[in-house]
Motif scaffolding. Sequence first.
Motif, PDB file in Angstrom:
ATOM      1  N   TRP A 184      51.204  35.767  36.924  1.00 38.68           N
ATOM      2  CA  TRP A 184      49.874  35.836  36.306  1.00 38.68           C
ATOM      3  C   TRP A 184      49.361  37.251  36.098  1.00 38.68           C
ATOM      4  N   TRP A 185      49.689  38.178  36.957  1.00 39.61           N
ATOM      5  CA  TRP A 185      49.032  39.483  36.894  1.00 39.61           C
ATOM      6  C   TRP A 185      50.002  40.603  36.547  1.00 39.61           C
ATOM      7  N   THR A 186      50.817  40.396  35.516  1.00 43.04           N
ATOM      8  CA  THR A 186      51.757  41.447  35.121  1.00 43.04           C
ATOM      9  C   THR A 186      51.656  41.810  33.644  1.00 43.04           C
ATOM     10  N   THR A 187      50.594  41.439  32.974  1.00 43.05           N
ATOM     11  CA  THR A 187      50.470  41.757  31.553  1.00 43.05           C
ATOM     12  C   THR A 187      49.910  43.153  31.360  1.00 43.05           C
ATOM     13  N   VAL A 188      49.912  43.607  30.106  1.00 36.32           N
ATOM     14  CA  VAL A 188      49.561  44.987  29.813  1.00 36.32           C
ATOM     15  C   VAL A 188      48.088  45.298  30.069  1.00 36.32           C
ATOM     16  N   VAL A 189      47.252  44.277  30.249  1.00 34.81           N
ATOM     17  CA  VAL A 189      45.831  44.561  30.396  1.00 34.81           C
ATOM     18  C   VAL A 189      45.498  45.143  31.759  1.00 34.81           C
ATOM     19  N   TYR A 190      46.349  44.936  32.741  1.00 37.81           N
ATOM     20  CA  TYR A 190      45.993  45.330  34.102  1.00 37.81           C
ATOM     21  C   TYR A 190      46.292  46.806  34.324  1.00 37.81           C
ATOM     22  N   THR A 191      45.234  47.541  34.590  1.00 34.16           N
ATOM     23  CA  THR A 191      45.363  48.954  34.859  1.00 34.16           C
ATOM     24  C   THR A 191      44.857  49.242  36.266  1.00 34.16           C
ATOM     25  N   GLU A 192      44.983  50.466  36.670  1.00 41.73           N
ATOM     26  CA  GLU A 192      44.569  50.847  38.017  1.00 41.73           C
ATOM     27  C   GLU A 192      43.079  50.550  38.232  1.00 41.73           C
ATOM     28  N   TRP A 193      42.773  50.090  39.407  1.00 44.12           N
ATOM     29  CA  TRP A 193      41.424  49.773  39.871  1.00 44.12           C
ATOM     30  C   TRP A 193      40.918  48.417  39.391  1.00 44.12           C
ATOM     31  N   VAL A 194      41.666  47.715  38.553  1.00 47.98           N
ATOM     32  CA  VAL A 194      41.264  46.356  38.196  1.00 47.98           C
ATOM     33  C   VAL A 194      41.631  45.431  39.346  1.00 47.98           C
ATOM     34  N   PRO A 195      40.664  44.706  39.913  1.00 52.35           N
ATOM     35  CA  PRO A 195      40.969  43.849  41.074  1.00 52.35           C
ATOM     36  C   PRO A 195      41.862  42.682  40.676  1.00 52.35           C
ATOM     37  N   ALA A 196      43.064  42.669  41.193  1.00 49.75           N
ATOM     38  CA  ALA A 196      44.017  41.587  40.921  1.00 49.75           C
ATOM     39  C   ALA A 196      45.050  41.590  42.042  1.00 49.75           C
ATOM     40  N   PRO A 197      45.422  40.437  42.541  1.00 48.76           N
ATOM     41  CA  PRO A 197      46.401  40.359  43.634  1.00 48.76           C
ATOM     42  C   PRO A 197      47.814  40.668  43.158  1.00 48.76           C
ATOM     43  N   ARG A 198      47.978  41.852  42.619  1.00 50.12           N
ATOM     44  CA  ARG A 198      49.264  42.300  42.093  1.00 50.12           C
ATOM     45  C   ARG A 198      49.810  43.360  43.043  1.00 50.12           C
ATOM     46  N   ILE A 199      50.877  43.036  43.737  1.00 49.13           N
ATOM     47  CA  ILE A 199      51.362  43.839  44.846  1.00 49.13           C
ATOM     48  C   ILE A 199      51.655  45.272  44.439  1.00 49.13           C
ATOM     49  N   GLY A 209      41.088  41.692  44.730  1.00 51.39           N
ATOM     50  CA  GLY A 209      41.332  40.506  43.925  1.00 51.39           C
ATOM     51  C   GLY A 209      41.260  39.234  44.748  1.00 51.39           C
ATOM     52  N   MET A 210      41.852  39.249  45.935  1.00 53.08           N
ATOM     53  CA  MET A 210      41.833  38.072  46.800  1.00 53.08           C
ATOM     54  C   MET A 210      40.422  37.760  47.278  1.00 53.08           C
ATOM     55  N   VAL A 211      39.687  38.799  47.684  1.00 54.92           N
ATOM     56  CA  VAL A 211      38.331  38.589  48.186  1.00 54.92           C
ATOM     57  C   VAL A 211      37.429  38.047  47.079  1.00 54.92           C
ATOM     58  N   LEU A 212      37.504  38.637  45.900  1.00 52.94           N
ATOM     59  CA  LEU A 212      36.673  38.160  44.792  1.00 52.94           C
ATOM     60  C   LEU A 212      37.019  36.725  44.421  1.00 52.94           C
ATOM     61  N   LEU A 213      38.300  36.435  44.357  1.00 45.52           N
ATOM     62  CA  LEU A 213      38.711  35.083  44.004  1.00 45.52           C
ATOM     63  C   LEU A 213      38.212  34.079  45.033  1.00 45.52           C
ATOM     64  N   ALA A 214      38.352  34.409  46.330  1.00 44.62           N
ATOM     65  CA  ALA A 214      37.873  33.503  47.382  1.00 44.62           C
ATOM     66  C   ALA A 214      36.358  33.361  47.337  1.00 44.62           C
ATOM     67  N   GLY A 215      35.662  34.463  47.064  1.00 38.19           N
ATOM     68  CA  GLY A 215      34.207  34.400  46.995  1.00 38.19           C
ATOM     69  C   GLY A 215      33.721  33.549  45.845  1.00 38.19           C
ATOM     70  N   PHE A 216      34.305  33.752  44.688  1.00 33.00           N
ATOM     71  CA  PHE A 216      33.922  32.932  43.540  1.00 33.00           C
ATOM     72  C   PHE A 216      34.313  31.468  43.769  1.00 33.00           C
ATOM     73  N   ALA A 217      35.445  31.256  44.413  1.00 30.93           N
ATOM     74  CA  ALA A 217      35.863  29.885  44.696  1.00 30.93           C
ATOM     75  C   ALA A 217      34.865  29.194  45.626  1.00 30.93           C
ATOM     76  N   TYR A 218      34.355  29.932  46.604  1.00 36.98           N
ATOM     77  CA  TYR A 218      33.368  29.343  47.518  1.00 36.98           C
ATOM     78  C   TYR A 218      32.131  28.906  46.741  1.00 36.98           C
TER      79      TYR A 218
END
Length: 828
Positions: A184-199, A209-218
């Motif tokens: 999911w998180w390997t496309t060209v749009v992802y640049t440095e500092w964009v929150p995404a669980p991309r190792i 990315g994980m914290v934001l996703l969990a927070g929005f999920a809650y």
Amino acid sequence: MMLARRPLVAVGTTAALVVLQALIDPTGLLVLAGWPGGAPQAQLWWPLARYVVFLPVLFVVVWWCAVRAGARFWTMTAGVTLAILLAQAATAFAMTGDPLFAGWAASYVAAKAVPSALIVAGVTRIAAGPRTLELRTPENLCADCGRLHKLPRKARRLPLRETGIVWPYAVLLGAIAPLAAGTWWTTVVYTEWVPAPRIDHGAFAVISGMVLLAGFAYLSMRWMRRRVDGALAIWLGALVAGGMLGIVQGAVAIVVDNGFDGDIWGLMATYTFVAEGLSFGAAVGWIPAVAMWTADRIRARRAAKTPEDVETPDQAPRSAARTAVLTAVAAFAVIAVATGGVTAVRAATRPTTTALDVPAGFLRADGDMITDGSGNQVLLRGVNVNQLVDFYQPRASVPATRPLTEADFTAMASYGFNVVRLGISWSSLEPARGEYSQAYLDRIAQAVAWAKAHGIRVVIDMHQDGWSNIAATDADVCRPGTDPMWGYDGAPVWATVSDGAPRCEFQGRDISPAGDRAFEHFYFDTDGIQTALVKAWGVVADQFKGDPAVAGYDLLNEPGFGETAPVTTSQQLGRFYDRAISEIRSVGSPQMIFLEPSILWSGLGFDTGPRPGFTSDSNLVFSPHLYAESITMDRGLGLPPFVSIERQFELATRTADQYGVPLWSGEYGYWGDSADVQQRLVRFADQEDARVLGSAYWVWKQACGDPQNGIGPTGNGLIPQSCTTGDDVAPNMDLLSVLSRAYPQTAPGRVHTLHAESSNPYSTTAPWTKMTMSGSTSTRSCDLAVWIPGITKPTVTSTGVTDTALTQVSGGWRYTGCAEGKYSVTTG
């Protein structure tokens, strides 16, 4: 009756929408499940999957969501969106067998899913009416669970599934995100500092990315559970959370990635973020939903035994958390086994690649550079040559190509070009199946020999436009919105399988029912069509395996998207590339392989191609066509640029870095007749120099009868043709002055900085003789070679360079020398 009417209305509206869209859209690409024409192929699986898998999954999930979430407009909208995304994922899985890829592939229908969901939800709300429900709260959800075991199962289902506890499931969704980050998180749009669980983007991106996703999920799961019945609430909450994360990612990217710097990339990137987030929530949201369902079942059993076993409110969160953890472990195991199984199958079925040492004299990919194997960086700059392409001839009296002679290569060398991208046609190479034209191979070999004689290397390009040179006939009935199209070039007639789909175009040659169907057959190797092209590449490679003048092979020009992107443009395109590379290596050919993304890159300014790791070969070059602000869709529709020239260089660089290979643009230019053509070319040149890259301009010569030329007074290209006399007219020196600018053709070690400019900024035809460059090399090398245009002897100064020489050559000058350590060269 109300409960039955709502799902019936929802499913009926969805079915009517599918049918209406299919009738309106002439291509089948812009709708949920279109039919662009052509005879059904019941003996093949992939044409049926879009109907026998997509439609049943769509209708079943819409029914389920209408029953559980249909009481409110927005929950129903989310439910229908989920249904469409799941239907697309199921279809992609049926076609590929890759579960993670299939989930990500659902993101490509987000633009169709959301508008369709709004329509279905609106009609359902109006036709079926609202349902009055008491807003569920933790206080009234399970007030008397101890006596529920005495009630019928249907009567106790609702309160048992609504415990009010959501945080364990939200945390679970965030925790599993890195597991799928490879898709999911390997496309060209992802640049440095964009929150995404991309190792590979570091701790900040992953954790945020994980914290934001969990927070929005809650937040979204809590909101959904008070309005939606059963485990569907958690699944829809995951869907919405993914979309919310995408919005935040887009907002961050607009700031850190200069999202509106000369284009509307900020909007395009945000859409991509949201689409990927929605598909992630849809494809993975079942995991926390199963955890919630399991927790409710355990709770129900305990309540059924004795009222005293019912958990107190302070015990419920702990129970839910335990269930979430156990479900997470199970989900990790399931995904790992599924992913590992797919990987094992790929490894078992992938043709083996013979490891070859690249001999001396051959160019090779070395990290992010093209080198000569002797410690020198090589910049390949030149033009496309289309004079061996088998084009359709729109006018019988006007040739579609111009003769290719040695004089062409003499002239190219006089402009400092050291590479040509030589287009060839499969239709001329293999006019009958299994029969290869030696005469055509000899023509290719003659062109390579001429190039070699003038110090020019060749990238052999298997060219195609619109799949083949077959044109529309009187039998092609074009639906409203499409027009009969000319043929162009590419595959032979025997390799063109279109099932009777009309040869009509929609907004250009690359969206055609016949062409799209032919590409689909190619990608899925119907009747061995793809295998035939793979073998054809083996024939070409065997011819040139010992010739270092051949820099490499461009396996397919601007691959079409067929009918099922990204299954075609990512998974299946990577499969073809891997097979062709293996065939080329099997005959002992060591040259570089130039890999193109699909035509979507040329049309949109960005795209996602084969996933990294699609081949074990490493002698690769990423070769997108950088047509930003040129022939892209935005300019054709009169819209602001989706992607600017500068942006497209950045996106291409990111993609090449993901592959771990050099970047080289196989085509660019073609900015038409507008007054700002040179201004755009200058911006392109500045970016190319700043990134120390090479490229091939489109095109050297274009005949008046070339179908891409249209009908006009001259044939396009750097060396135009008079359509009255058939002779050459004055070269386009405003373009050639920029293209022939000073640059290092070969540089010891690595070039760190490079900049060129005109000797006279007030003249559009003055030679670009001014250049500054710096580099460094760990070992002494005497292979520095700098091209400088113009007849006037230039002034050259340098540091760290010895044994220098300045030699006049045709069209300019050649500066050579030896360098060791840090060095610089300035010309003027």
